[in-house]
Design a protein around this motif. Structure first.
Motif, PDB file in Angstrom:
ATOM      1  N   LEU A 299     100.266 -21.271  63.700  1.00 17.00           N
ATOM      2  CA  LEU A 299      99.206 -20.364  63.445  1.00 17.00           C
ATOM      3  C   LEU A 299      97.930 -21.072  63.365  1.00 17.00           C
ATOM      4  N   MET A 300      97.903 -22.201  62.597  1.00 15.03           N
ATOM      5  CA  MET A 300      96.626 -22.847  62.259  1.00 15.03           C
ATOM      6  C   MET A 300      96.322 -23.591  63.266  1.00 15.03           C
ATOM      7  N   SER A 301      97.180 -24.230  64.440  1.00 19.33           N
ATOM      8  CA  SER A 301      96.755 -25.071  65.301  1.00 19.33           C
ATOM      9  C   SER A 301      96.263 -24.079  66.536  1.00 19.33           C
ATOM     10  N   ARG A 302      96.263 -22.683  66.283  1.00 19.85           N
ATOM     11  CA  ARG A 302      95.773 -21.938  67.427  1.00 19.85           C
ATOM     12  C   ARG A 302      94.170 -21.539  67.352  1.00 19.85           C
ATOM     13  N   ARG A 303      93.697 -21.295  68.486  1.00 16.82           N
ATOM     14  CA  ARG A 303      92.213 -21.101  68.346  1.00 16.82           C
ATOM     15  C   ARG A 303      91.995 -19.864  67.755  1.00 16.82           C
ATOM     16  N   SER A 304      91.198 -19.568  67.046  1.00 12.38           N
ATOM     17  CA  SER A 304      90.843 -18.405  66.220  1.00 12.38           C
ATOM     18  C   SER A 304      90.360 -17.335  67.297  1.00 12.38           C
ATOM     19  N   VAL A 305      90.665 -16.033  66.787  1.00 10.74           N
ATOM     20  CA  VAL A 305      90.300 -14.969  67.509  1.00 10.74           C
ATOM     21  C   VAL A 305      89.118 -14.608  67.041  1.00 10.74           C
ATOM     22  N   PHE A 306      88.448 -14.821  65.967  1.00  7.19           N
ATOM     23  CA  PHE A 306      87.262 -14.588  65.341  1.00  7.19           C
ATOM     24  C   PHE A 306      85.948 -15.431  66.016  1.00  7.19           C
ATOM     25  N   VAL A 307      85.178 -14.826  66.455  1.00  8.78           N
ATOM     26  CA  VAL A 307      84.113 -15.742  67.069  1.00  8.78           C
ATOM     27  C   VAL A 307      82.782 -15.531  66.338  1.00  8.78           C
ATOM     28  N   ASP A 308      81.976 -16.473  66.155  1.00  3.37           N
ATOM     29  CA  ASP A 308      80.651 -16.243  65.560  1.00  3.37           C
ATOM     30  C   ASP A 308      79.614 -15.312  66.471  1.00  3.37           C
TER      31      ASP A 308
END
Length: 82
Positions: A73-82
């Motif tokens: 999970l921590m190696s995945r790209r975040s689904v949250f964007v700024d």
């Protein structure tokens, strides 16, 4: 902010404000915010008894262990964007 108090309550509050040399508004606001902060702090504090605290410390002192699903999970790209 407006609220109702009895005449006896008002007299007491006015006397306290006068003793401190403050306006009724200044005194009342300061007392209200101080009490509100106490209530909020009390609500946010975590309290545990000694046995549970000792058990918590024992767990925290253990070496970290790898959790495969968490690592993925921590190696995945975040689904949250700024």
């Amino acid at each position: 902010m407006e609220f109702r108090v009895t005449s006896a309550q008002k007299e007491t509050i006015e006397a306290a404000a006068a003793i401190q040399g403050r306006s009724l508004t200044d005194f009342s606001a300061a007392v209200l915010i101080e009490r509100a902060q106490e209530v909020v702090q009390h609500e946010r504090q975590l309290r545990v008894d000694a046995d549970h605290y000792d058990a918590f410390l024992e767990i925290m002192d253990q070496p970290a262990r790898s959790i495969d699903g968490l690592r993925d999970l921590m190696s995945r790209r975040s689904v949250f964007v700024d």
